[in-house]
Design an enzyme around this catalytic site. Structure first.
Site, PDB file in Angstrom:
ATOM      1  CB  SER A 133     -10.293  54.813  -9.894  1.00 50.28           C
ATOM      2  OG  SER A 133     -10.261  53.581 -10.581  1.00 50.28           O
ATOM      3  CE1 TYR A 146     -15.492  53.975  -8.592  1.00 53.26           C
ATOM      4  CE2 TYR A 146     -14.549  53.247 -10.674  1.00 53.26           C
ATOM      5  CZ  TYR A 146     -14.401  53.576  -9.336  1.00 53.26           C
ATOM      6  OH  TYR A 146     -13.160  53.510  -8.753  1.00 53.26           O
TER       7      TYR A 146
END
Length: 283
Positions: A133, A146
């Site tokens: 990401s 995360y």
């Protein structure tokens, strides 16, 4: 010419589903894996082989890899896409949830890589694609666990790339920005449950709105953009080590490289709508 074989995880929706269809259209024999097999009927209808797999269950991963090798005789591409976003204040998130986040986003990807590598080494070729990401390069409020998983997968990919290069194996990192998938809704819902009350409630409300509010949805890129990028990478003779694609990915990563830690903190508070009132935990 031998037909190349690809395994795509997290293929029941979003990036995984789009990638499975894209690789199938490019002539790959594609195996699509997810926990919810019933959501992959459209993939099966398109000629994709669907597999039941839980990336936190070693037996299911071993069974899937054994089936692929038995049926296809090889594996050329592994797309580690399975993952989710667990958001909440560090103080609030139970360590059981933190471990679950790492089990899915990191250890599942690494274990599948371990299972694929002996076959790729034997054939002296292959590509491991790890979906991280832009969150593997930047940080946002309330996203510690995360971001921790994505930072970890970025580092693991770098080390792995050096290890397997002598065997003709490529390791590619895809760093999506904002993408129109279920990810934002799931992450925002978890955030509201975990930190929606108490000291961090103001931050949680602002952050959740920035993740899946109407304004955010309008800016998100389609999953097909990531699928096209993956297809480009696995088809390249010498793929790039990283591809930052999707809404905000390149600008945010570039901005992070320019700003100091505190300057970036301030920018993220402004960008996510976290005000001084929210910082104080007041309604």
């Amino acid at each position: 010419m031998t037909t190349k074989v690809a395994l795509v995880t997290g293929a029941s929706a979003g990036i995984g589903e789009a990638t499975a269809l894209k690789l199938k259209a490019q002539g790959y024999t594609v195996y699509a894996a997810a926990r919810r097999v019933e959501r992959m009927r459209s993939l099966a209808a398109a000629g994709v082989h669907v597999l039941s797999m839980d990336v936190t269950d070693d037996a299911s991963m071993q069974t899937a890899m054994t089936r692929i090798i038995a049926e296809a005789g090889r594996i050329d591409v592994l797309v580690n896409n399975a993952g989710y976003g667990s958001y909440g204040a560090v103080e609030d998130v139970p360590l059981s949830e933190a471990r679950a986040q790492f089990d899915v986003n990191v250890f599942g990807a690494v274990r599948l890589t371990q299972l694929a590598l002996p076959h790729m080494r034997a054939q002296r070729s292959g590509t491991i694609v790890n979906i991280t990401s832009m969150g593997g390069k930047i940080h946002t409020p309330l996203g510690a666990w995360y971001h921790g998983t994505k930072f970890a997968l970025e580092a693991i990919s770098d080390c792995l790339r050096m290890e397997v290069q002598p065997f003709g194996i490529d390791v590619v990192v895809i760093e999506p920005g904002g993408i129109k998938t279920e990810w934002a809704d799931i992450a925002a819902d978890k955030l509201r449950v975990i930190s929606g009350k108490g000291a961090y409630a103001g931050q949680a409300r602002a952050m959740a709105e920035s993740m899946n509010g109407e304004a955010s949805r309008k800016r998100q890129s389609p999953p097909q953009l990531i699928a096209d990028t993956i297809a480009k990478a696995v088809s390249a003779r010498r793929p790039r080590t990283r591809y930052a694609v999707g809404f905000g990915a390149k600008p945010m990563i570039f901005l992070r490289s320019l700003l100091s830690d505190r300057a970036f903190d301030g920018f993220m508070r402004m960008a996510t709508g976290i005000s001084r009132t929210a910082l104080a935990g007041k309604p």
